[in-house]
Enzyme design. Sequence first.
Site, PDB file in Angstrom:
ATOM      1  CD  GLU A 140     -12.254  13.709   4.115  1.00  0.00           C
ATOM      2  OE1 GLU A 140     -12.475  12.854   3.237  1.00  0.00           O
ATOM      3  OE2 GLU A 140     -11.734  13.427   5.201  1.00  0.00           O
TER       4      GLU A 140
ATOM      5  CG  ASN B 106     -13.920   9.747   1.879  1.00  0.00           C
ATOM      6  OD1 ASN B 106     -12.934   9.856   1.144  1.00  0.00           O
ATOM      7  ND2 ASN B 106     -14.088  10.495   2.960  1.00  0.00           N
TER       8      ASN B 106
ATOM      9  CG  ASP C  58      -2.559  15.851   1.971  1.00  0.00           C
ATOM     10  OD1 ASP C  58      -1.426  15.359   1.945  1.00  0.00           O
ATOM     11  OD2 ASP C  58      -3.581  15.236   1.610  1.00  0.00           O
TER      12      ASP C  58
ATOM     13  CG  HIS D 299     -10.003  11.572   0.846  1.00  0.00           C
ATOM     14  ND1 HIS D 299     -10.190  11.317   2.193  1.00  0.00           N
ATOM     15  CD2 HIS D 299      -8.806  11.021   0.550  1.00  0.00           C
ATOM     16  CE1 HIS D 299      -9.151  10.659   2.665  1.00  0.00           C
ATOM     17  NE2 HIS D 299      -8.298  10.459   1.688  1.00  0.00           N
TER      18      HIS D 299
HETATM   19  C1  F6R Z   1      -2.185  11.811   1.177  1.00  0.00           C
HETATM   20  C2  F6R Z   1      -3.502  12.114   0.621  1.00  0.00           C
HETATM   21  C3  F6R Z   1      -4.648  11.177   0.737  1.00  0.00           C
HETATM   22  C4  F6R Z   1      -4.253   9.715   0.543  1.00  0.00           C
HETATM   23  C5  F6R Z   1      -5.469   8.823   0.745  1.00  0.00           C
HETATM   24  C6  F6R Z   1      -5.095   7.359   0.655  1.00  0.00           C
HETATM   25  O1  F6R Z   1      -1.269  12.855   0.928  1.00  0.00           O
HETATM   26  O2  F6R Z   1      -3.637  13.156   0.091  1.00  0.00           O
HETATM   27  O3  F6R Z   1      -5.613  11.521  -0.233  1.00  0.00           O
HETATM   28  O4  F6R Z   1      -3.719   9.539  -0.730  1.00  0.00           O
HETATM   29  O5  F6R Z   1      -6.050   9.078   1.990  1.00  0.00           O
HETATM   30  O6  F6R Z   1      -4.251   7.046   1.738  1.00  0.00           O
HETATM   31  P1  F6R Z   1      -3.492   5.649   1.776  1.00  0.00           P
HETATM   32  O7  F6R Z   1      -2.533   5.646   0.653  1.00  0.00           O
HETATM   33  O8  F6R Z   1      -2.780   5.641   3.110  1.00  0.00           O
HETATM   34  O9  F6R Z   1      -4.524   4.595   1.662  1.00  0.00           O
END
Ligand code: F6R
Length: 242
Positions: free
Chosen positions: A142, A135, A67, A137
Amino acid sequence: MIVIQAKDYDEMSLKAYEAMKIVLTEKPEAVLGLATGSTPIGLYKCMIADYKAGAVSYKNTTSINLDEYVGLPVTHPESYRSFMNRNLFDHIDIKPENTHVPDGLAEDLQKAADEYTAFAAAHPIDVQILGIGANGHIGFNEPGTPFDSHTHVVTLKEGTRRDNARFFDNDISLVPTHAVTLGMQDIMNAKAVILLASGAGKADAVAKMIKGPVSTDCPASILQTHPNVLVVTDEAAGYYLN
Ligand code: F6R
């Protein structure tokens, strides 16, 4: 789904790297699906250390990131392109032209997203690294995202922007409101998935992913239906699994 509960962040990172190294060793031209955020940084450190020790090479690999924020210049320190260069690509021998991050600045974002989907389809991901949102994701898919989705523009949930404000001087108004993400179907097309989860804030999402119903309410729960998934948690993130 195989679940490993490591004792802490460093052990989680190492266990994930051990699994990834099997793929790298068996297939030097592997396509790596990569994630950003706090969770995979320790894994990337293991990758860099082992590369510097001469044990692995990335010169024939291709990477496809999950992303990117919409509207953030790639030179911004918190763009996911900058993140990847700083935390991984600048320290290993992957060819810059073989690294791919969605285009969050394209004039026609959906056209660029469709091209990204086509690229991923033409370069099937051998191992997809994932973190998980509080959540549930994965990528920036989401809750509520259809399981058959491909790369698309998302409106980030308020909670996700709040979680990521720590990277933007703790000022939520500086966190972009939109992102481009590989879709659920693109992620599920990966041949193998390694999902890492660290910290108490992920414990609920991890429990729902593994034990809950397969539902778009917890996007990561779809991984229950994938044939080759390794989940590695630290103790806090795996708290509800015992
Ligand atoms: C990042 C991504 C997100 C993160 C998730 C956890 O490329 O796709 O799904 O893996 O938000 O983020 P952290 O590791 O910062 O807790």
